[in-house]
Write an enzyme that holds these catalytic residues in place. Structure first.
Site, PDB file in Angstrom:
ATOM      1  N   ASP A   1     -39.961  55.099 -16.144  1.00 23.68           N
ATOM      2  CA  ASP A   1     -39.475  55.720 -17.334  1.00 23.68           C
ATOM      3  C   ASP A   1     -38.249  55.532 -17.669  1.00 23.68           C
ATOM      4  OD1 ASP A   1     -40.596  58.651 -18.775  1.00 23.68           O
ATOM      5  OD2 ASP A   1     -38.562  58.451 -18.745  1.00 23.68           O
TER       6      ASP A   1
ATOM      7  N   SER B   1     -38.455  53.341 -24.561  1.00 22.96           N
ATOM      8  CA  SER B   1     -39.483  53.981 -23.569  1.00 22.96           C
ATOM      9  C   SER B   1     -39.331  52.703 -22.671  1.00 22.96           C
ATOM     10  CB  SER B   1     -40.668  54.267 -23.891  1.00 22.96           C
ATOM     11  OG  SER B   1     -41.383  54.178 -23.033  1.00 22.96           O
TER      12      SER B   1
ATOM     13  N   ARG C   1     -42.480  52.101 -21.319  1.00 28.88           N
ATOM     14  CA  ARG C   1     -43.827  51.961 -21.531  1.00 28.88           C
ATOM     15  C   ARG C   1     -44.334  50.445 -21.587  1.00 28.88           C
ATOM     16  NH1 ARG C   1     -43.834  55.250 -27.137  1.00 28.88           N
ATOM     17  NH2 ARG C   1     -42.358  56.638 -25.770  1.00 28.88           N
TER      18      ARG C   1
ATOM     19  N   ASP D   1     -46.323  65.243 -16.150  1.00 25.74           N
ATOM     20  CA  ASP D   1     -45.600  66.128 -17.000  1.00 25.74           C
ATOM     21  C   ASP D   1     -45.544  65.604 -18.530  1.00 25.74           C
ATOM     22  OD1 ASP D   1     -44.539  63.506 -16.879  1.00 25.74           O
ATOM     23  OD2 ASP D   1     -42.401  64.052 -16.190  1.00 25.74           O
ATOM     24  N   HIS D   2     -46.171  64.405 -18.803  1.00 25.76           N
ATOM     25  CA  HIS D   2     -46.225  64.100 -20.148  1.00 25.76           C
ATOM     26  C   HIS D   2     -47.480  64.379 -20.718  1.00 25.76           C
ATOM     27  CE1 HIS D   2     -42.977  61.554 -18.990  1.00 25.76           C
ATOM     28  NE2 HIS D   2     -42.816  60.845 -20.280  1.00 25.76           N
TER      29      HIS D   2
ATOM     30  N   ARG E   1     -33.647  61.770 -27.305  1.00 23.17           N
ATOM     31  CA  ARG E   1     -34.120  60.847 -28.425  1.00 23.17           C
ATOM     32  C   ARG E   1     -34.766  61.588 -29.546  1.00 23.17           C
ATOM     33  NH1 ARG E   1     -37.409  56.760 -24.473  1.00 23.17           N
ATOM     34  NH2 ARG E   1     -35.425  55.902 -23.655  1.00 23.17           N
TER      35      ARG E   1
END
Ligand code: MIC
Ligand code: SF4
Length: 808
Positions: free
Chosen positions: A160, A643, A645, A95-96, A448
């Site tokens: 996520d 995030s 990440r 999706d990203h 965000r």
């Protein structure tokens, strides 16, 4: 297709007994959060009355979800763990990596070409190791999880930060870094500091222009971006029962923006309705049978102050629509004050673009309510002033809203429908003119709004609101417009007022979809080949990080003292950099390029202390690395907010930064740093931030006796010859210190589940770990050419696989 029925059945059968035992040990009625946490203790975890905000506890989550931008690193790590299959149900969602430019169809075709290698990698790893794979275009991870996998009383982790969205269906769903996901997929325990509990009592009923989004926008204003850190937010009260399930999802989703570990709601009729509408009547039936265990004990909601660490009360009948921003999601302004605030702060009031959708707000209810406003444009002779875009959350929602005519309504106001993906929310937006870096305003229904996030332009003022408010503001094109009180002038010069939005919680004709975009894994994945080309610039197999050298770290340089907000978007930018998420060396070229240097207030300009010249952060760090000199990064409050990440932790590790020293950390980032073998330190005295000079040479002292609850110290060797010593805290427990010593948590894994380790023998484990890493190092020395070439690593993994024992 209903997923996980057996797993849910087994959990529900065990839950009442586990909860009863926990209630006895805790000695008082339990909140919902406690019920879920206590019924998911790892089998090796002793049941006790855990200290909130104190005890580290081992959990056994029911499932794992990963999105493409983080799954690459997570699965690269999983491959080196040597397991034949994932130990719990897990999924990957693409999706990203889809750039929003022209519209859904073309953008998807382009992404499938651009990121073919990555999608193929994710698809084949999923196939091999038993993960469900959701293809590009299937939807955004959190919406797909809510529609298919989330269930009341369950516990999941996801790579996520907005994994928390599943709290809308009564889960404890937590965002983590990839290394944590690897633990759970490898069948090991997952460790979390037992959270504090914040109760939010909702009374009254939403009406008119207010939406679920306004509840969390208000909460964000109260708690700020760090107010939820280390806590689960549990919503309850009549007001909660009145909300739709997807509305609850929106509230939980944006709990990530207050730093909360997660948010959740007790099981109620709205969840039952949603389960039935999404084809899971069987799950609803099972949940109904243990209903009382899927919400708090009655005493808790009667006297919440006795059971929660903090209680907030919001009366929904009095709540106003809010718009939060710019640049931070907790700057909450009620719509009635927006005009004054905009004037006072000099926010540009012309709205250029309104964007709805994202994982936060793309339910059928959201879209239908926004469409009711879009419809008024033609009915009232208006013209939409701003550009308007929609990113549906899933193919199921998109297909259904198209069938029900909403896309057609949006078409009529000139809207652009992008692919079912993150798109503009994460900077995957080819926005025309953004490169001119002009000051401008956009409004969106995402979560965000950090600087540069959506379009890469630091001068874009992004505001977050409900899809309804965003649609109204886009129609007006003006931040000064308050749809509750103000009139618009239509094309005929008449004054007209927008009617409040209306819509349906769920489609009256049911959801529908032709191709949901799901690929089930192979029954036997052992023959599936996973290809990673050694010359790829998108994917790179991981080489283990070096173990700690066994001595204090001396002679470190200051890479940057970051000033103010330093989110993971500042540390490892997304947008165009997302494409390097599977290639550690390439993505490391974005290290801290968004952070502001305290000394010159510039972005991406720091002093190379070897030459005295100023250069970009990654370049300076590479220069230190080339000389074998370690460095340290200093930061402000809530460092690493945003995030999950783990690249924001792996990049500094890869480039030779040894420690991150800050006033305070965001939860996920702090854990990510620990997992990757970094030192995550906080100032014992926050004022000491001011003592760090640009050209200091820094020693970290006390590492040879590094132990839980014992501060370390830093010696600052100033260039004028003077020295200062400052005390720094850390939150490492014994196990996490082993990660540091070994070089990373992954280095310790070596094919043996953590559960096999005896807690009482931590010292022995430490010794063993250091020995093991030393042995690895030796072996490496003996074969210096044995670099991580594709074939060798794949072979190694295969050999490990042969020897690996399945845990359960
Ligand atoms: C985000 O919303 O910032 C992201 C992009 O979804 C991240 C994950 C990532 O960086 O890949 C998140 O929220 O964790
Ligand atoms: Fe995607 Fe945005 Fe949701 Fe993150 S917040 S998962 S980028 S839609």
């Amino acid at each position: 297709m209903v997923f996980d029925l057996d797993m849910i059945k087994a959990l529900y059968a065990a839950m009442p007994g586990r909860i009863a035992k926990a209630r006895k040990v805790v000695g008082k009625p339990l909140t919902l959060s406690e019920k879920i946490l206590y019924s998911h203790l790892h089998s090796d975890q002793k049941l006790e009355n855990f200290g909130r905000g104190k005890s580290y506890v081992d959990f056994a989550p029911d499932r794992v979800a990963m999105q493409d931008a983080t799954a690459q690193m997570a699965l690269l790590q999983f491959m080196s763990a040597g397991r034949p299959k994932v130990a719990v149900p897990s999924t990957v969602h693409c999706d990203h990596l889809i750039v929003a430019k022209v519209g859904a169809k073309d953008d998807l075709t382009n992404a499938n070409t651009e990121s073919k290698e990555v999608f193929n990698f994710l698809s084949s790893v999923s196939n091999k190791y038993g993960l469900g794979f959701w293809k590009p275009g299937a939807g955004i991870i959190h919406q797909v999880v809510l529609e298919n996998y989330a269930f009341p009383g369950g516990m999941m982790i996801g790579t996520d930060s907005h994994t928390v969205n599943a709290g809308g269906l009564g889960m404890v769903a937590i965002g983590v870094g990839g290394a944590d996901a690897v633990d759970v997929m490898a069948g090991m325990a997952w460790e979390l500091k037992f959270p504090k509990l914040i109760g939010v009592k909702l009374t009254g009923k939403l009406n008119g222009w207010t939406a679920s989004k306004d509840i969390i926008l208000k909460v964000a204003g109260i708690l700020t971006v760090k107010g939820g850190t280390g806590a689960i937010v549990e919503y309850f009260g009549d007001g909660a029962i009145n909300l739709s399930c997807t509305g609850k999802g929106t509230i939980c989703n944006m709990g990530a923006e207050i730093g909360a570990t997660t948010s959740t709601f007790g099981y109620d009729n709205s969840m039952e309705r949603y389960l039935i509408a999404t084809g899971r009547a069987e799950v609803a039936r099972m949940a109904n049978k243990i209903k009382e265990h899927l919400t708090a004990d009655p005493e808790v909601y009667q006297s919440p102050e006795k059971y929660f660490n903090q209680v907030i009360e919001i009366n929904l009948s009095e709540l106003e629509p809010h718009l939060n921003g710019p640049f931070t999601p907790d700057l909450a302004t009620p719509i009635s004050k927006l005009k004054d605030e905009a004037a006072k702060n000099g926010w540009p009031t012309k709205i250029e673009v309104g964007l709805i959708g994202s994982c936060t707000n793309s339910s059928y209810e959201d879209i239908s309510r926004s469409a009711s406003l879009a419809k008024q444009v033609a009915d009232k002779g208006l013209k939409t002033k701003a550009v308007f875009t929609i990113t549906p959350g899933s193919e199921q929602v998109r297909y259904t809203i198209e069938r029900d005519g909403f896309i057609n309504t949006f078409d009529k106001i000139g809207a652009k429908v992008f692919a079912n993906a993150c798109g503009p929310c994460i900077g995957m937006w080819a926005r025309v003119g953004a490169e001119r870096k002009e000051k401008n305003t956009i409004v969106h229904s995402f979560n965000r709004n950090f600087q540069s996030r959506n379009d890469g332009n630091p001068n874009t003022y992004a505001f977050v609101g409900s899809p309804e408010l965003v649609t109204a503001l886009a129609i007006a094109g003006d931040l000064n417009f308050n749809p509750l009180t103000d009139y618009l002038t239509n094309e005929r010069g008449e004054k007209v007022k927008l009617d409040p939005p209306t819509g349906d919680e769920l489609p009256s004709k049911g959801f529908d979809v032709k191709d949901p975009g799901f690929q089930a894994p192979a029954k036997d994945g052992s023959k599936v080949q996973v290809a990673v080309s050694p010359t790829s610039d998108r994917l790179q197999l991981l080489a283990p990080f070096k173990a700690w050298e066994g001595v204090d770290l001396k002679g470190l340089r200051l890479l940057i003292k970051a000033k103010g907000k330093c989110t993971t978007d500042h540390i490892s930018m997304a947008g165009k950099w997302l494409k390097f998420r599977g290639h550690l060396d390439n993505i490391s070229n974005n290290l801290l390029i968004g952070a502001t240097n305290f000394f010159n207030e510039k972005i991406n300009s720091v002093r190379n202390n070897l030459t005295g010249q100023f250069d970009e952060v990654p370049k300076v760090q590479r220069a230190y690395k080339a000389q074998g000199i370690g460095s340290i990064v200093v930061g402000d409050e809530n460092y690493g907010e945003g995030s999950s990440r783990e690249h924001a932790a792996m990049e500094p590790r890869h480039l030779g930064v040894r420690a991150i020293l800050v006033k305070s950390f965001a939860r996920i980032h702090e854990t990510n740093l620990k997992k990757q073998g970094m030192l995550a330190l906080t100032f014992a005295n926050k004022e000491d931030y001011n003592k760090i000079k640009e050209d200091d040479i820094i020693d970290i002292v006390g590492l040879t006796s590094f132990s839980p609850d014992k501060p370390l110290s830093l010696t600052l060797n100033h260039s004028n010859g003077s020295k200062e010593s400052i005390s720094v805290n850390h939150s490492y427990n014994a196990n996490q210190i082993l990660w540091f010593r070994a070089g990373s948590a992954l280095n310790l894994m070596g094919g043996k589940p953590k559960a096999a380790k005896k807690k009482t023998a931590k010292k022995a484990v430490a010794k063993k770990a250091v020995k093991k890493v030393a042995a690895k190092k030796k072996a490496k020395k003996a074969a210096p050419k044995a670099k991580a070439s594709k074939k060798k690593v794949v072979k190694k993994a295969a050999a490990k696989k042969k020897g690996a024992k399945k845990k359960k």
